[in-house]
Motif scaffolding. Structure first.
Motif, PDB file in Angstrom:
ATOM      1  N   LYS A   1      11.970  19.891  13.502  1.00 49.61           N
ATOM      2  CA  LYS A   1      11.942  18.458  13.234  1.00 49.61           C
ATOM      3  C   LYS A   1      10.828  18.101  12.256  1.00 49.61           C
ATOM      4  O   LYS A   1      10.995  17.199  11.413  1.00 49.61           O
TER       5      LYS A   1
ATOM      6  N   TYR B   1      19.503  20.526   8.350  1.00 60.18           N
ATOM      7  CA  TYR B   1      20.508  19.813   9.140  1.00 60.18           C
ATOM      8  C   TYR B   1      21.535  20.779   9.732  1.00 60.18           C
ATOM      9  O   TYR B   1      22.002  20.593  10.860  1.00 60.18           O
TER      10      TYR B   1
ATOM     11  N   GLN C   1      20.329  22.165  12.793  1.00 62.27           N
ATOM     12  CA  GLN C   1      20.391  21.185  13.883  1.00 62.27           C
ATOM     13  C   GLN C   1      21.835  20.807  14.241  1.00 62.27           C
ATOM     14  O   GLN C   1      22.048  19.910  15.053  1.00 62.27           O
TER      15      GLN C   1
ATOM     16  N   ARG D   1      23.914  19.271  12.389  1.00 65.98           N
ATOM     17  CA  ARG D   1      24.226  17.964  11.804  1.00 65.98           C
ATOM     18  C   ARG D   1      25.017  18.220  10.517  1.00 65.98           C
ATOM     19  O   ARG D   1      24.568  17.971   9.404  1.00 65.98           O
TER      20      ARG D   1
ATOM     21  N   GLU E   1      15.539  15.647  23.863  1.00 62.47           N
ATOM     22  CA  GLU E   1      16.428  14.925  22.952  1.00 62.47           C
ATOM     23  C   GLU E   1      16.365  15.452  21.528  1.00 62.47           C
ATOM     24  O   GLU E   1      17.287  15.224  20.734  1.00 62.47           O
TER      25      GLU E   1
ATOM     26  N   TYR F   1      16.854  18.306  20.524  1.00 64.67           N
ATOM     27  CA  TYR F   1      17.920  19.275  20.271  1.00 64.67           C
ATOM     28  C   TYR F   1      19.201  18.618  19.769  1.00 64.67           C
ATOM     29  O   TYR F   1      20.037  19.284  19.153  1.00 64.67           O
ATOM     30  N   GLY F   2      19.367  17.325  20.029  1.00 61.68           N
ATOM     31  CA  GLY F   2      20.556  16.641  19.546  1.00 61.68           C
ATOM     32  C   GLY F   2      21.830  17.316  20.034  1.00 61.68           C
ATOM     33  O   GLY F   2      22.046  17.498  21.226  1.00 61.68           O
ATOM     34  N   ASP F   3      22.677  17.738  19.068  1.00 65.09           N
ATOM     35  CA  ASP F   3      23.964  18.351  19.396  1.00 65.09           C
ATOM     36  C   ASP F   3      23.946  19.872  19.305  1.00 65.09           C
ATOM     37  O   ASP F   3      25.005  20.511  19.341  1.00 65.09           O
TER      38      ASP F   3
ATOM     39  N   ASN G   1      25.728  21.641  22.367  1.00 63.24           N
ATOM     40  CA  ASN G   1      26.951  21.055  22.925  1.00 63.24           C
ATOM     41  C   ASN G   1      27.935  22.108  23.421  1.00 63.24           C
ATOM     42  O   ASN G   1      28.500  22.000  24.511  1.00 63.24           O
TER      43      ASN G   1
ATOM     44  N   ASN H   1      32.063  16.189  15.659  1.00 60.43           N
ATOM     45  CA  ASN H   1      30.992  16.710  14.802  1.00 60.43           C
ATOM     46  C   ASN H   1      31.424  17.921  13.994  1.00 60.43           C
ATOM     47  O   ASN H   1      30.978  18.121  12.864  1.00 60.43           O
TER      48      ASN H   1
END
Length: 425
Positions: free
Chosen positions: A84, A112, A115, A117, A309, A311-313, A316, A343
């Motif tokens: 991050k 990204y 991550q 993203r 949080e 870690y985001g996605d 999943n 995603n």
């Protein structure tokens, strides 16, 4: 009596596999790399450039260098905050850059991607493409992003645009493309060529990349000895490489059926690495050992860590599998699998969604997803196993037997815990 007859072939297969396979690892090969050593997360060089960054800084070179160091610290420690921090540095560089604008966008896009993203990464890659500088690097990045998003036609177009057998970047992407197509011998051939280029260049990170990827591909091809040797090659030049240690632990666990030794290797990683997924593997091994207490303790440790949080996605896919098969929170699994499809609409994401619908009792929906989004689009054993269970529920015996035959050669990749799932198809 019926259940005994079903399990008998399984027991015989397990017994034969255990007796016939030779032990290929030797702890004397890797013990020296298991010594716990806290990774360095600073240096005089890093501090020099980091100190040049102020709140209103325009020291463009500082942002790029500092971001690169943060990324290295993330890979060494598994600490998400470093990734991050790298993101923040690169976002500032993108905002203020008058030169190197495409390069900074490519770097932020790769951050990204790490991550998960992917859609945001695609936006940056397209911006870099419009800027024009470093077009070969941008096209390589666009291939990577489109592969992650399941846009395989677009990915192939960009791969064709960078074709150069003397380029490391092209060779590793050609390997990835052929792996997606299920052409494993071709995949390995490309990756071996990439390894040769890396060794000629004597560039450390290229050698690490080629050794670890080739080790993975050799494992897929059931060339376990070659896989082991390349993980050792990685450790010889990067002794604290957690990925290579995990690869050896998998060989020890899945191929040699030595769970205690596999856990010893993993314990050496988790001493100084915070990545949550190591605890899922430790839980899986504990389950194989019938050690319910350790299985649950490691699952709890994983769940505690992924609550971060930041870690985001990123986790999943792991979480869907966990909520479906271990925690048994199917509503949560459905929510996450839908998010993952949004995603990252790949066969893997759709497979998780289909399997969740199967567990919810809606096999009609599960079968529809398999036929429309998965069948013929992947050769990944875990996905094929989920497909087989869905076809079994639908009563398609011919399809189940076809997949079962294919899965019988993938026990090493799936792990010994999955052997009974294959046998009971």
């Amino acid at each position: 009596m019926k259940s005994l007859l079903i399990l008998l072939p399984l027991l015989l297969l397990f017994s034969c596999n255990t007796e016939e396979k030779n032990t290929i690892t030797n702890n004397e090969d890797y013990n020296q790399y298991l010594v716990s050593k806290k990774p360095e997360t600073t240096s005089k060089y890093f501090e020099l450039w980091n100190n040049k960054i102020k709140e209103d800084s325009t020291q463009l070179s500082s942002f790029g260098i500092v971001a690169s160091q943060y990324d290295a610290y993330f890979k060494a420690t598994g600490t998400i905050q470093y990734l991050k921090k790298a993101e923040k540095s690169l976002e500032k560089a993108v905002a203020i850059a008058a030169t190197g604008r495409a390069e900074f966008r490519r770097s932020l896009a790769r951050n990204y991607i790490s991550q998960h993203r992917f859609k945001e990464a695609l936006v940056l890659a397209e911006e870099a493409k419009k800027l024009g500088s470093g077009i070969t690097e941008t096209h390589g990045l666009l291939f990577d992003v489109h592969m992650e998003l399941g846009n395989y036609r677009a990915a192939k177009m960009y791969l064709d645009s960078i074709t150069d057998p003397s380029s490391f970047g092209y060779l590793i992407r050609a390997a990835k493309w052929n792996d997606y197509k299920g052409e494993l011998p071709t995949t390995i051939r490309y990756m071996e060529q990439a390894k040769q280029l890396a060794e000629k260049s004597s560039t450390k990170h290229l050698k690490v990349w080629s050794y670890t990827n080739l080790a993975d591909y050799y494992g897929h091809a059931d060339k376990i000895k070659e896989s082991y040797e390349h993980y050792l090659k990685t450790l010889a030049i990067e002794p604290q490489n957690a990925y290579a240690k995990k690869g050896i632990a998998w060989i020890v666990f899945s191929y040699e059926k030595n769970p205690q030794e596999a856990l010893r290797i993993l314990d050496s990683i988790t001493t100084n690495n915070e990545a949550p997924d190591y605890y899922l593997l430790k839980s899986q091994i504990a389950s194989f050992m019938k050690n319910k207490k350790q299985e649950l303790l490691n699952l709890d440790e994983y769940l505690i860590r992924v609550k971060n949080e930041a870690y985001g996605d990123m986790y999943n896919a792991y979480n869907v599998d966990l909520y479906t098969n271990n925690v048994h929170d199917l509503n949560k699994a459905l929510q996450l699998s839908k998010r993952e499809v949004n995603n990252r609409p790949t066969p893997e994401s759709y497979s998780l969604l289909a399997y969740t619908h199967l567990k919810l009792g809606d096999n009609k929906k599960a079968l529809s997803i398999v036929k429309n989004h998965i069948e013929g689009k992947t050769f990944e054993p875990a996905i094929l196993l989920r497909n087989a269970e869905i076809y079994k529920e639908a009563g398609d015996k011919a399809k189940v037997q076809e997949l079962k035959k294919e899965l019988s050669t993938a026990v090493y990749e799936l792990g010994p815990n999955m052997l009974i799932n294959i046998e009971l198809l």
